[in-house]
Design a protein around this motif. Structure first.
Motif, PDB file in Angstrom:
ATOM      1  N   ASN A 109     -38.861  40.121  27.832  1.00 12.23           N
ATOM      2  CA  ASN A 109     -39.466  41.092  26.553  1.00 12.23           C
ATOM      3  C   ASN A 109     -40.450  40.324  26.239  1.00 12.23           C
ATOM      4  OD1 ASN A 109     -39.423  42.170  24.149  1.00 12.23           O
ATOM      5  ND2 ASN A 109     -37.353  41.382  23.405  1.00 12.23           N
ATOM      6  N   PRO A 110     -41.723  40.818  26.279  1.00  7.58           N
ATOM      7  CA  PRO A 110     -42.807  40.551  25.924  1.00  7.58           C
ATOM      8  C   PRO A 110     -43.164  40.334  24.363  1.00  7.58           C
ATOM      9  CG  PRO A 110     -43.283  42.371  27.261  1.00  7.58           C
ATOM     10  CD  PRO A 110     -41.595  42.288  26.997  1.00  7.58           C
ATOM     11  N   GLY A 111     -42.081  40.788  23.774  1.00  5.09           N
ATOM     12  CA  GLY A 111     -42.015  40.766  22.337  1.00  5.09           C
ATOM     13  C   GLY A 111     -41.608  39.214  21.664  1.00  5.09           C
ATOM     14  N   ASN A 112     -41.177  38.297  22.750  1.00  7.94           N
ATOM     15  CA  ASN A 112     -40.607  36.852  22.579  1.00  7.94           C
ATOM     16  C   ASN A 112     -41.720  36.173  22.563  1.00  7.94           C
ATOM     17  OD1 ASN A 112     -37.919  38.022  21.915  1.00  7.94           O
ATOM     18  ND2 ASN A 112     -37.288  37.633  24.135  1.00  7.94           N
ATOM     19  N   LEU A 113     -42.773  36.520  22.800  1.00  7.80           N
ATOM     20  CA  LEU A 113     -44.078  35.567  23.049  1.00  7.80           C
ATOM     21  C   LEU A 113     -44.552  35.216  21.619  1.00  7.80           C
ATOM     22  CD1 LEU A 113     -46.113  37.026  25.836  1.00  7.80           C
ATOM     23  CD2 LEU A 113     -44.508  34.910  25.608  1.00  7.80           C
ATOM     24  N   LEU A 114     -44.872  33.923  21.134  1.00  6.44           N
ATOM     25  CA  LEU A 114     -45.394  33.565  19.941  1.00  6.44           C
ATOM     26  C   LEU A 114     -47.020  34.037  19.678  1.00  6.44           C
ATOM     27  CD1 LEU A 114     -44.320  29.865  19.946  1.00  6.44           C
ATOM     28  CD2 LEU A 114     -43.320  31.852  18.741  1.00  6.44           C
ATOM     29  N   PRO A 115     -47.169  34.336  18.417  1.00  8.36           N
ATOM     30  CA  PRO A 115     -48.394  34.854  18.033  1.00  8.36           C
ATOM     31  C   PRO A 115     -49.545  33.912  18.735  1.00  8.36           C
ATOM     32  CG  PRO A 115     -47.310  34.756  16.467  1.00  8.36           C
ATOM     33  CD  PRO A 115     -46.295  34.406  17.244  1.00  8.36           C
ATOM     34  N   ALA A 116     -50.775  34.307  19.012  1.00 12.93           N
ATOM     35  CA  ALA A 116     -51.851  33.406  19.349  1.00 12.93           C
ATOM     36  C   ALA A 116     -52.432  32.746  18.112  1.00 12.93           C
ATOM     37  CB  ALA A 116     -52.986  34.363  19.774  1.00 12.93           C
ATOM     38  N   SER A 117     -52.007  33.275  17.032  1.00 13.55           N
ATOM     39  CA  SER A 117     -52.393  32.249  15.750  1.00 13.55           C
ATOM     40  C   SER A 117     -51.611  30.807  15.536  1.00 13.55           C
ATOM     41  CB  SER A 117     -52.238  33.137  14.415  1.00 13.55           C
ATOM     42  OG  SER A 117     -51.053  33.491  14.379  1.00 13.55           O
ATOM     43  N   LEU A 118     -50.346  31.075  16.079  1.00 18.15           N
ATOM     44  CA  LEU A 118     -49.719  29.491  16.196  1.00 18.15           C
ATOM     45  C   LEU A 118     -49.968  28.640  17.238  1.00 18.15           C
ATOM     46  CD1 LEU A 118     -46.010  31.128  15.260  1.00 18.15           C
ATOM     47  CD2 LEU A 118     -47.770  30.440  13.969  1.00 18.15           C
ATOM     48  N   ALA A 119     -50.702  29.244  18.228  1.00 20.89           N
ATOM     49  CA  ALA A 119     -51.053  28.235  19.398  1.00 20.89           C
ATOM     50  C   ALA A 119     -52.271  27.418  18.983  1.00 20.89           C
ATOM     51  CB  ALA A 119     -51.302  29.199  20.435  1.00 20.89           C
ATOM     52  N   ASP A 120     -52.969  27.781  18.065  1.00 20.40           N
ATOM     53  CA  ASP A 120     -54.161  27.281  17.599  1.00 20.40           C
ATOM     54  C   ASP A 120     -53.964  25.680  16.966  1.00 20.40           C
ATOM     55  OD1 ASP A 120     -56.513  28.758  18.502  1.00 20.40           O
ATOM     56  OD2 ASP A 120     -56.251  29.775  16.561  1.00 20.40           O
ATOM     57  N   ARG A 121     -53.145  25.403  16.427  1.00 19.67           N
ATOM     58  CA  ARG A 121     -52.589  24.192  16.012  1.00 19.67           C
ATOM     59  C   ARG A 121     -52.287  23.299  17.208  1.00 19.67           C
ATOM     60  NH1 ARG A 121     -49.155  23.241  10.724  1.00 19.67           N
ATOM     61  NH2 ARG A 121     -51.312  23.638   9.995  1.00 19.67           N
ATOM     62  N   GLN A 122     -51.342  23.822  18.073  1.00 22.74           N
ATOM     63  CA  GLN A 122     -51.098  22.894  19.238  1.00 22.74           C
ATOM     64  C   GLN A 122     -52.185  22.680  20.213  1.00 22.74           C
ATOM     65  OE1 GLN A 122     -47.380  23.868  21.322  1.00 22.74           O
ATOM     66  NE2 GLN A 122     -46.923  25.495  19.985  1.00 22.74           N
ATOM     67  N   LEU A 123     -53.244  23.599  20.194  1.00 25.98           N
ATOM     68  CA  LEU A 123     -54.285  23.615  21.148  1.00 25.98           C
ATOM     69  C   LEU A 123     -55.214  22.334  20.501  1.00 25.98           C
ATOM     70  CD1 LEU A 123     -55.320  26.766  22.456  1.00 25.98           C
ATOM     71  CD2 LEU A 123     -54.932  25.127  23.726  1.00 25.98           C
ATOM     72  N   ASP A 124     -55.350  22.505  19.371  1.00 23.65           N
ATOM     73  CA  ASP A 124     -56.083  21.209  18.787  1.00 23.65           C
ATOM     74  C   ASP A 124     -55.559  19.902  18.972  1.00 23.65           C
ATOM     75  OD1 ASP A 124     -57.638  23.186  17.325  1.00 23.65           O
ATOM     76  OD2 ASP A 124     -56.725  23.086  15.556  1.00 23.65           O
ATOM     77  N   HIS A 125     -54.260  19.775  18.892  1.00 23.14           N
ATOM     78  CA  HIS A 125     -53.490  18.557  18.999  1.00 23.14           C
ATOM     79  C   HIS A 125     -53.719  17.940  20.507  1.00 23.14           C
ATOM     80  CE1 HIS A 125     -50.473  15.290  19.067  1.00 23.14           C
ATOM     81  NE2 HIS A 125     -50.058  15.883  19.938  1.00 23.14           N
ATOM     82  N   ILE A 126     -53.427  18.965  21.541  1.00 18.96           N
ATOM     83  CA  ILE A 126     -53.720  18.468  22.773  1.00 18.96           C
ATOM     84  C   ILE A 126     -54.974  18.261  23.142  1.00 18.96           C
ATOM     85  CG2 ILE A 126     -53.504  19.508  25.343  1.00 18.96           C
ATOM     86  CD1 ILE A 126     -50.906  21.319  24.158  1.00 18.96           C
ATOM     87  N   GLU A 127     -55.954  18.757  22.534  1.00 20.18           N
ATOM     88  CA  GLU A 127     -57.207  18.456  22.896  1.00 20.18           C
ATOM     89  C   GLU A 127     -57.806  17.234  22.119  1.00 20.18           C
ATOM     90  OE1 GLU A 127     -59.416  21.924  21.000  1.00 20.18           O
ATOM     91  OE2 GLU A 127     -59.665  22.852  22.997  1.00 20.18           O
TER      92      GLU A 127
END
Length: 94
Positions: free
Chosen positions: A11-29
């Protein structure tokens, strides 16, 4: 780019929106930068390269990333790979 392919989701509708990924990407970077700067083969605070790679792959599989975010993930995976094989990349550049 094959590392960025998402596993088929029932169900592709279960993916989290891209806007929520930025915080995780910032931390991982930030963490990957500190790991690369440490220039040590040992895990940093018990979290080795495989841990950060798995975090990135999980983020790709769980989020509906936009192109810019996918490029950030790809760059982070490359940075981690450079840390593992710093001499291999220097040889190919010469």
């Amino acid at each position: 780019m094959s590392a960025l392919k998402k596993a088929p989701s029932p169900n592709p509708g279960n993916l989290l929106p891209a806007s929520l990924a930025d915080r995780q990407l910032d931390h991982i970077e930030r963490m990957v930068r500190s790991i690369v700067r440490a220039n040590s083969a040992r895990p940093v605070h018990g979290m080795d390269q495989e841990y950060w790679e798995s975090r990135l792959h999980a983020l790709v599989n769980e989020s509906d990333l936009v192109a810019v975010q996918q490029h950030r993930v790809q760059r982070l995976l490359q940075d981690l790979a450079k840390r593992l094989r710093p001499n291999a990349l220097k040889q190919t550049a010469a």
